[in-house]
Write an enzyme that holds these catalytic residues in place. Structure first.
Site, PDB file in Angstrom:
ATOM      1  N   TYR A   1      21.243  40.972  12.509  1.00 27.53           N
ATOM      2  CA  TYR A   1      21.372  40.307  11.209  1.00 27.53           C
ATOM      3  C   TYR A   1      20.302  39.233  11.152  1.00 27.53           C
ATOM      4  O   TYR A   1      19.514  39.063  12.088  1.00 27.53           O
ATOM      5  CB  TYR A   1      22.793  39.698  11.067  1.00 27.53           C
ATOM      6  CG  TYR A   1      23.112  39.189   9.675  1.00 27.53           C
ATOM      7  CD1 TYR A   1      23.482  37.867   9.472  1.00 27.53           C
ATOM      8  CD2 TYR A   1      23.039  40.022   8.562  1.00 27.53           C
ATOM      9  CE1 TYR A   1      23.781  37.396   8.202  1.00 27.53           C
ATOM     10  CE2 TYR A   1      23.322  39.557   7.288  1.00 27.53           C
ATOM     11  CZ  TYR A   1      23.700  38.244   7.114  1.00 27.53           C
ATOM     12  OH  TYR A   1      23.978  37.789   5.859  1.00 27.53           O
TER      13      TYR A   1
ATOM     14  N   ARG B   1      26.765  37.228   6.097  1.00 25.40           N
ATOM     15  CA  ARG B   1      27.696  38.340   6.300  1.00 25.40           C
ATOM     16  C   ARG B   1      27.835  38.709   7.773  1.00 25.40           C
ATOM     17  O   ARG B   1      28.638  39.576   8.115  1.00 25.40           O
ATOM     18  CB  ARG B   1      27.245  39.564   5.496  1.00 25.40           C
ATOM     19  CG  ARG B   1      27.429  39.431   3.991  1.00 25.40           C
ATOM     20  CD  ARG B   1      27.122  40.762   3.284  1.00 25.40           C
ATOM     21  NE  ARG B   1      27.440  40.719   1.859  1.00 25.40           N
ATOM     22  CZ  ARG B   1      26.595  40.291   0.924  1.00 25.40           C
ATOM     23  NH1 ARG B   1      25.398  39.870   1.270  1.00 25.40           N
ATOM     24  NH2 ARG B   1      26.953  40.269  -0.352  1.00 25.40           N
TER      25      ARG B   1
ATOM     26  N   TRP C   1      22.784  35.750  -4.323  1.00 23.51           N
ATOM     27  CA  TRP C   1      22.137  35.117  -3.175  1.00 23.51           C
ATOM     28  C   TRP C   1      20.620  35.322  -3.172  1.00 23.51           C
ATOM     29  O   TRP C   1      19.895  34.436  -2.733  1.00 23.51           O
ATOM     30  CB  TRP C   1      22.726  35.671  -1.875  1.00 23.51           C
ATOM     31  CG  TRP C   1      24.184  35.438  -1.734  1.00 23.51           C
ATOM     32  CD1 TRP C   1      25.188  36.344  -1.951  1.00 23.51           C
ATOM     33  CD2 TRP C   1      24.825  34.210  -1.357  1.00 23.51           C
ATOM     34  NE1 TRP C   1      26.419  35.747  -1.742  1.00 23.51           N
ATOM     35  CE2 TRP C   1      26.216  34.450  -1.369  1.00 23.51           C
ATOM     36  CE3 TRP C   1      24.367  32.936  -1.013  1.00 23.51           C
ATOM     37  CZ2 TRP C   1      27.143  33.459  -1.044  1.00 23.51           C
ATOM     38  CZ3 TRP C   1      25.293  31.936  -0.692  1.00 23.51           C
ATOM     39  CH2 TRP C   1      26.659  32.209  -0.712  1.00 23.51           C
TER      40      TRP C   1
HETATM   41  C1  LIG Z   1      19.519  35.839   0.920  1.00 26.73           C
HETATM   42  C2  LIG Z   1      20.881  36.118   1.492  1.00 26.73           C
HETATM   43  C3  LIG Z   1      21.687  34.853   1.667  1.00 26.73           C
HETATM   44  O1  LIG Z   1      21.233  33.764   1.410  1.00 26.73           O
HETATM   45  N1  LIG Z   1      22.970  34.967   2.133  1.00 26.73           N
HETATM   46  C4  LIG Z   1      23.569  36.275   2.344  1.00 26.73           C
HETATM   47  C5  LIG Z   1      24.990  36.365   1.853  1.00 26.73           C
HETATM   48  C6  LIG Z   1      25.741  35.149   2.234  1.00 26.73           C
HETATM   49  C7  LIG Z   1      25.138  33.973   2.527  1.00 26.73           C
HETATM   50  C8  LIG Z   1      26.143  33.056   2.834  1.00 26.73           C
HETATM   51  N2  LIG Z   1      27.315  33.674   2.740  1.00 26.73           N
HETATM   52  N3  LIG Z   1      27.071  34.950   2.366  1.00 26.73           N
HETATM   53  C9  LIG Z   1      28.133  35.853   2.218  1.00 26.73           C
HETATM   54  C10 LIG Z   1      29.156  35.885   3.157  1.00 26.73           C
HETATM   55  C11 LIG Z   1      30.188  36.799   3.008  1.00 26.73           C
HETATM   56  C12 LIG Z   1      30.201  37.683   1.952  1.00 26.73           C
HETATM   57  C13 LIG Z   1      29.173  37.646   1.034  1.00 26.73           C
HETATM   58  F1  LIG Z   1      29.196  38.502   0.002  1.00 26.73           F
HETATM   59  C14 LIG Z   1      28.131  36.745   1.158  1.00 26.73           C
HETATM   60  C15 LIG Z   1      23.680  33.747   2.480  1.00 26.73           C
END
Ligand SMILES: CCC(=O)N1CCc2c(cnn2-c2cccc(F)c2)C1
Length: 200
Positions: free
Chosen positions: A9, A15, A105
């Site tokens: 990851y 995730r 995100w």
């Molecule tokens: C560019 C990608 C990114 O910044 N992130 C990926 C997704 C994410 C982050 C923080 N929590 N999280 C998350 C956790 C569990 C379920 C979900 F859908 C999302 C940060």
């Protein structure tokens, strides 16, 4: 002999963190392979569904964070004691994951991203937290008489939510008592103390 586990990851909780919690709790050794964003274009085509996290178990690749976590939870007695409890655990995990998945995100437009995040944190989060607190009631854990990965998932995701909006902690006190109860578990406390410190 011991199975060989390799988690791939990004260098963030995201995730992947629920999987790291389950390895920490189970005490099973694994490779915490944190890839650089610069390497992602070269790695992505080599992965069956082009998304991370993935867990390689003696060369067998499992994708989807919740499928990986559910496998480890079942192997380590924190998935729920009966099929009924496991369904309740899955329902809570999916409820939390549905909300986390609503956040854009990867949005490149900072203004669009900021507005969407603020709307979710201000207008959607309170309802979800109230529903979770109602479900928890006066129990020690979300499902059953002992800790499950639903409790771990609440701690993982609420850590990120608090980093985005710290005043979420001002309501639903029972949920924050649960968060502290999870973080007080020795193996979880040790992992939180030793893990790489990232913002998300
Ligand atoms: C560019 C990608 C990114 O910044 N992130 C990926 C997704 C994410 C982050 C923080 N929590 N999280 C998350 C956790 C569990 C379920 C979900 F859908 C999302 C940060």
């Amino acid at each position: 002999t011991m199975l060989n586990y390799k988690l791939t990851y990004f260098n963030m909780r995201g995730r992947g963190e629920i999987i790291r919690y389950l390895f920490a709790y189970s005490g099973i050794k694994y490779e915490d392979n944190r890839i650089e964003w610069a390497d992602w274009p070269n790695i992505k085509p080599t992965i069956p569904f082009g998304k991370v996290p993935i867990l390689e178990i003696d060369g067998v690749i499992i994708h989807q964070s919740l499928a990986i976590a559910r496998y480890l939870a079942k192997e380590n007695g924190v998935a729920g004691k009966t099929p009924l409890e496991q369904a309740l655990v899955d329902a809570i995990v999916d409820t939390i994951d549905d909300f986390m998945s609503m956040f854009p995100w990867a949005e490149k437009d900072h203004d669009v991203k900021k507005r969407a995040f603020n709307d979710l944190l201000t207008n959607v989060a309170p309802g979800l937290l109230q529903d979770l607190e109602n479900f928890l009631g006066n129990k020690n854990w979300l499902v059953g008489e002992s800790v499950t990965w639903a409790d771990f998932y609440w701690d993982v995701c609420s850590t990120t939510l608090l980093s985005l909006k710290s005043d979420l902690e001002d309501s639903n006190p029972k949920l924050w008592v649960l968060k502290r109860r999870v973080q007080a578990l020795p193996a979880v406390a040790a992992w939180i103390q030793q893990r790489p410190k990232t913002s998300l």
